[in-house]
Design a protein around this motif. Structure first.
Motif, PDB file in Angstrom:
ATOM      1  N   ASN B  62       0.854  -1.185   0.000  1.00  0.00           N
ATOM      2  CA  ASN B  62       0.000   0.000   0.000  1.00  0.00           C
ATOM      3  C   ASN B  62       0.888   1.232   0.000  1.00  0.00           C
ATOM      4  N   PHE B  63       0.684   2.099  -1.001  1.00  0.00           N
ATOM      5  CA  PHE B  63       1.534   3.284  -1.122  1.00  0.00           C
ATOM      6  C   PHE B  63       1.441   4.162   0.111  1.00  0.00           C
ATOM      7  N   TRP B  64       0.252   4.265   0.694  1.00  0.00           N
ATOM      8  CA  TRP B  64       0.055   5.217   1.794  1.00  0.00           C
ATOM      9  C   TRP B  64       0.849   4.827   3.019  1.00  0.00           C
ATOM     10  N   ILE B  65       0.982   3.511   3.237  1.00  0.00           N
ATOM     11  CA  ILE B  65       1.809   3.049   4.353  1.00  0.00           C
ATOM     12  C   ILE B  65       3.250   3.513   4.131  1.00  0.00           C
ATOM     13  N   ALA B  66       3.741   3.340   2.882  1.00  0.00           N
ATOM     14  CA  ALA B  66       5.108   3.762   2.558  1.00  0.00           C
ATOM     15  C   ALA B  66       5.248   5.272   2.688  1.00  0.00           C
ATOM     16  N   PHE B  67       4.193   5.966   2.266  1.00  0.00           N
ATOM     17  CA  PHE B  67       4.226   7.430   2.297  1.00  0.00           C
ATOM     18  C   PHE B  67       4.362   7.946   3.730  1.00  0.00           C
ATOM     19  N   ILE B  68       3.685   7.266   4.682  1.00  0.00           N
ATOM     20  CA  ILE B  68       3.760   7.691   6.084  1.00  0.00           C
ATOM     21  C   ILE B  68       5.049   7.183   6.732  1.00  0.00           C
ATOM     22  N   PHE B  69       5.321   5.867   6.572  1.00  0.00           N
ATOM     23  CA  PHE B  69       6.394   5.285   7.362  1.00  0.00           C
ATOM     24  C   PHE B  69       7.777   5.414   6.725  1.00  0.00           C
ATOM     25  N   GLY B  70       7.818   5.561   5.403  1.00  0.00           N
ATOM     26  CA  GLY B  70       9.117   5.740   4.731  1.00  0.00           C
ATOM     27  C   GLY B  70       9.882   6.928   5.307  1.00  0.00           C
ATOM     28  N   PRO B  71       9.284   8.137   5.266  1.00  0.00           N
ATOM     29  CA  PRO B  71       9.988   9.311   5.804  1.00  0.00           C
ATOM     30  C   PRO B  71      10.284   9.189   7.301  1.00  0.00           C
ATOM     31  N   ILE B  72       9.336   8.584   8.060  1.00  0.00           N
ATOM     32  CA  ILE B  72       9.576   8.448   9.501  1.00  0.00           C
ATOM     33  C   ILE B  72      10.778   7.533   9.738  1.00  0.00           C
ATOM     34  N   PHE B  73      10.802   6.429   8.977  1.00  0.00           N
ATOM     35  CA  PHE B  73      11.934   5.514   9.104  1.00  0.00           C
ATOM     36  C   PHE B  73      13.242   6.218   8.753  1.00  0.00           C
ATOM     37  N   MET B  74      13.216   6.991   7.660  1.00  0.00           N
ATOM     38  CA  MET B  74      14.450   7.675   7.245  1.00  0.00           C
ATOM     39  C   MET B  74      14.875   8.705   8.280  1.00  0.00           C
ATOM     40  N   GLY B  75      13.895   9.410   8.861  1.00  0.00           N
ATOM     41  CA  GLY B  75      14.219  10.386   9.899  1.00  0.00           C
ATOM     42  C   GLY B  75      14.895   9.718  11.087  1.00  0.00           C
ATOM     43  N   ALA B  76      14.336   8.563  11.491  1.00  0.00           N
ATOM     44  CA  ALA B  76      14.920   7.834  12.618  1.00  0.00           C
ATOM     45  C   ALA B  76      16.321   7.340  12.261  1.00  0.00           C
ATOM     46  N   PHE B  77      16.462   6.879  11.020  1.00  0.00           N
ATOM     47  CA  PHE B  77      17.768   6.395  10.565  1.00  0.00           C
ATOM     48  C   PHE B  77      18.791   7.532  10.567  1.00  0.00           C
ATOM     49  N   GLY B  78      18.356   8.706  10.078  1.00  0.00           N
ATOM     50  CA  GLY B  78      19.248   9.867  10.078  1.00  0.00           C
ATOM     51  C   GLY B  78      19.662  10.255  11.489  1.00  0.00           C
ATOM     52  N   ALA B  79      18.682  10.246  12.403  1.00  0.00           N
ATOM     53  CA  ALA B  79      18.996  10.590  13.789  1.00  0.00           C
ATOM     54  C   ALA B  79      19.986   9.579  14.369  1.00  0.00           C
ATOM     55  N   ALA B  80      19.788   8.295  14.021  1.00  0.00           N
ATOM     56  CA  ALA B  80      20.715   7.271  14.513  1.00  0.00           C
ATOM     57  C   ALA B  80      22.111   7.503  13.955  1.00  0.00           C
ATOM     58  N   CYS B  81      22.210   7.877  12.681  1.00  0.00           N
ATOM     59  CA  CYS B  81      23.523   8.171  12.085  1.00  0.00           C
ATOM     60  C   CYS B  81      24.200   9.309  12.838  1.00  0.00           C
ATOM     61  N   GLU B  82      23.388  10.306  13.201  1.00  0.00           N
ATOM     62  CA  GLU B  82      23.953  11.443  13.933  1.00  0.00           C
ATOM     63  C   GLU B  82      24.528  10.967  15.257  1.00  0.00           C
ATOM     64  N   VAL B  83      23.759  10.154  15.963  1.00  0.00           N
ATOM     65  CA  VAL B  83      24.183   9.711  17.297  1.00  0.00           C
ATOM     66  C   VAL B  83      25.427   8.824  17.205  1.00  0.00           C
ATOM     67  N   PHE B  84      25.445   7.912  16.207  1.00  0.00           N
ATOM     68  CA  PHE B  84      26.539   6.940  16.161  1.00  0.00           C
ATOM     69  C   PHE B  84      27.787   7.460  15.459  1.00  0.00           C
ATOM     70  N   PHE B  85      27.611   8.308  14.425  1.00  0.00           N
ATOM     71  CA  PHE B  85      28.781   8.749  13.654  1.00  0.00           C
ATOM     72  C   PHE B  85      29.118  10.216  13.881  1.00  0.00           C
ATOM     73  N   PHE B  86      28.147  11.075  13.497  1.00  0.00           N
ATOM     74  CA  PHE B  86      28.490  12.489  13.353  1.00  0.00           C
ATOM     75  C   PHE B  86      28.873  13.146  14.671  1.00  0.00           C
ATOM     76  N   ARG B  87      28.268  12.656  15.755  1.00  0.00           N
ATOM     77  CA  ARG B  87      28.556  13.256  17.052  1.00  0.00           C
ATOM     78  C   ARG B  87      30.059  13.209  17.374  1.00  0.00           C
ATOM     79  N   ARG B  88      30.731  12.190  16.900  1.00  0.00           N
ATOM     80  CA  ARG B  88      32.167  12.071  17.184  1.00  0.00           C
ATOM     81  C   ARG B  88      32.998  13.075  16.392  1.00  0.00           C
ATOM     82  N   LEU B  89      32.370  13.705  15.381  1.00  0.00           N
ATOM     83  CA  LEU B  89      33.165  14.471  14.416  1.00  0.00           C
ATOM     84  C   LEU B  89      33.079  15.977  14.609  1.00  0.00           C
ATOM     85  N   TYR B  90      32.234  16.432  15.537  1.00  0.00           N
ATOM     86  CA  TYR B  90      31.980  17.867  15.578  1.00  0.00           C
ATOM     87  C   TYR B  90      33.191  18.697  15.951  1.00  0.00           C
TER      88      TYR B  90
END
Lengths: 313, 292
Positions: B62-90
């Protein structure tokens, strides 16, 4: 006493480096690999003038490399099959491109400079991509010949290696002269403190533009030699991943040292050659290596050598 | 050249511009907060499209499920990248952080290539948005109108969030002087994670939205990212209005270029940027010497 010991050490290191570069093609698995390393060593060294000495993070140097390659290739394929005029045309056109890009980009500094240089490089990429009649488009420029220069038969890979080596050594010598000249010292001053350099009375933008053009000149030379080496100019030579690679080579080698980027090019290209022998996913592994370098290896190869030899080259 | 064709191209420019807006907004707020260019931004956009593909083909068709959860998943993934990688680099110079994102981009793209292959994957327009709408003067595909409306709402949402809420005010304060915000007793690193998640979430949303109308391949973000650099140079980095107006301008220039002479379309935006730099080096809404 210490001075003479230092310079003795320096002479030994330098002469062993030259000796090594003469023997190098017999140490690599195939000659063309040694030549490719040389070409990228020259490219990385010219990039280091801008990044390491003037502190300008250009992300568009693929433009000058690619333009040098395409101009040299187009001269050889479509205009006149003679190597020296083709190389000369390559460096002239790439220097002019550096003048154009540099003139507009130095209006912005810091990260904007990075983005603007990158965007201009992409402009040249799209031009080459779409102008199929001139450049061959997506397929690249095919069938670049290697006509002989007098008795020099460049179709032999080993002769071509020494031909490229000649230009690389010449460029490094000129590069060293540039960075140790008053001009080079001024560049380093403006890298360290732009405002203070300006207040002493230096026209900072002029210095930034000139070093950008010099760098474009040598990048174009590297590109021209690359076209000869491959007998072909790939469209990817203008793509922004090429710019990224040269940044990585410079940093892995140690920026602001000229010799460091040479070692960086050696390391990266050898590594890529080895990895691509046993897996298709070398991009993934290279990506991990880049990230690892940032996390734990920021001084570059050159800083290790310096620590070991206590040598100041 | 008929009026209808011109109208069609104007709308197509709006579509392209919408995607630029979503990507540039993320690029711009991450830059504002951290002072870095995220070279992996195009790769996150690509991952958003693949997230939508994975959800609709393997989990729930169902496209609508992807439309809602795709961006949320990516946002969470981005936040996780920040916590695990980028925070060490500031504490490092921006150069190294950018190099890190460059490596991240290469790794992400190659992982996707290994899993899904280099030919790309098919993605269908959701059935409820098939067909065209009569706009009075022409017919236009429903899905594309939907894309424009979603982008408009999102841009408005981001603008309201940053300018009208307390959290938004904290983000703006952090952009101006993160040390000061920290000294005032606010947990700046949590805000940084949020900003990163928001930026990547927007990139993910852009990826989900273009999946039905563009080829979904592992390299789809490569050229798009550089176009977004042009957007932020023209609009002014760190400015919401700049990203929106810049994005629409660049989208329209490409659409108009295609109308006049297709091969020149992409080159045109760089020439426009060059001209812009001569006249107004800091961009439409850019601040003087911001993160210079």
């Amino acid at each position: 006493m210490i001075d003479s010991a230092m310079s003795k050490k320096k002479i030994i290191t330098l002469s062993s480096a030259v000796l090594l570069s003469l023997l190098f093609p017999y140490l690599t698995p195939y000659t063309a690999l040694a030549s490719e390393i040389l070409v990228f060593a020259l490219f990385a060294m010219s990039y280091d003038l801008v990044l390491g000495y003037a502190g300008m993070l250009s992300f568009g140097h693929a433009a000058f490399f690619g333009i040098g390659a395409y101009t040299t290739g187009i001269m050889l394929v479509r205009v006149y099959p003679s190597v020296m005029p083709a190389l000369l045309a390559g460096v002239i056109v790439s220097s002019l491109a550096a003048l154009f890009v540099g003139y507009l980009s130095i209006r912005r500094s810091g990260i904007y400079f990075t983005m603007v240089t990158l965007a201009f490089a992409q402009m040249f990429y799209f031009t080459a991509f779409k102008w199929t009649g001139l450049t061959g488009g997506d397929d690249g420029l095919q069938g670049v010949p290697r006509p002989s220069i007098g008795p020099l038969d460049l179709t032999s890979e080993i002769t071509l290696y020494y031909f490229i080596l000649f230009f690389v050594l010449l460029s490094i010598t000129i590069g060293l002269r540039v960075v140790n000249s008053p001009f080079g010292k001024t560049l380093q001053a403006l890298r360290e403190n732009k405002d203070r350099t300006m207040s002493i009375g230096y026209d900072v933008d002029k210095f930034r533009l000139i070093v950008f053009i010099i760098s474009g000149f040598f990048s174009g030379l590297a590109g021209g030699l690359y076209a000869l080496l491959l007998n072909f100019v790939p469209l990817s030579s203008l793509y922004w991943t090429t710019s990224g690679e040269v940044v990585v080579m410079t940093i892995v080698g140690g920026m602001g040292t000229l010799f460091g980027p040479v070692l960086g090019a050696l390391g990266i290209i050898l590594l890529r050659d080895i990895i691509s022998n046993f897996t298709e996913s070398w991009n993934f592994i290279m990506g991990l290596i880049f990230m690892g370098c940032v996390l734990g290896f920021r001084g570059g190869i050159m800083s290790i050598i310096r620590d070991k030899l206590k040598l100041n080259v | 050249m008929s009026a209808q064709f011109i109208g069609m191209q104007l709308f197509n420019g709006l579509i392209l511009g919408s995607v630029y807006v979503l990507l540039s907004l993320g690029l711009s707020i991450i830059f504002g907060m951290l002072g870095i260019i995220n070279f992996a931004h195009g790769a996150f956009y690509m991952l958003g499209a693949y997230a939508a593909y994975t959800i609709t083909s393997y989990i729930f068709p169902n496209f609508w499920i992807a439309f809602i959860f795709g961006p949320i998943f990516m946002g969470a993934f981005g936040a996780a990248c920040e916590v695990f990688f980028f925070r060490r680099l500031y504490k490092l110079p921006p150069l190294y952080v950018m190099l890190f994102t460059f490596g991240l981009m290469m790794a992400f793209q190659d992982i996707i290539r290994m899993i899904f292959g280099s030919m790309g994957v098919p993605f269908n327009t959701p059935e409820s948005l098939m067909g065209a709408v009569n706009l009075g003067f022409m017919y236009y595909p429903k899905y594309r109108l939907f894309l424009i409306i979603v982008t408009a709402l999102c841009s408005l949402g981001v603008w309201l969030f940053l300018s009208k809420t307390r959290l938004g005010a904290l983000i703006r304060a952090g952009t101006d002087n993160s040390q000061m915000v920290d000294a005032l007793g606010i947990n700046i690193s949590r805000i940084t994670t949020l900003v990163f998640g928001l930026g990547i979430g927007l990139a993910g949303l852009a990826g989900v939205l273009v999946a039905p109308i563009q080829n979904v391949t592992h390299l789809m973000g490569m050229d798009f990212l550089i176009d977004c650099f042009v957007v932020v140079v023209i609009g002014g980095m760190g400015s919401i209005a700049g990203s929106i107006i810049g994005g629409l301008i660049v989208g329209e220039i490409i659409a108009m270029g295609i109308m006049v002479w297709p091969p020149i379309a992409n080159t045109l935006i760089y020439l426009f940027m060059a001209a812009f730099l001569l006249v107004r080096p800091r961009g439409l809404f850019g601040r003087e010497a911001f993160h210079d």
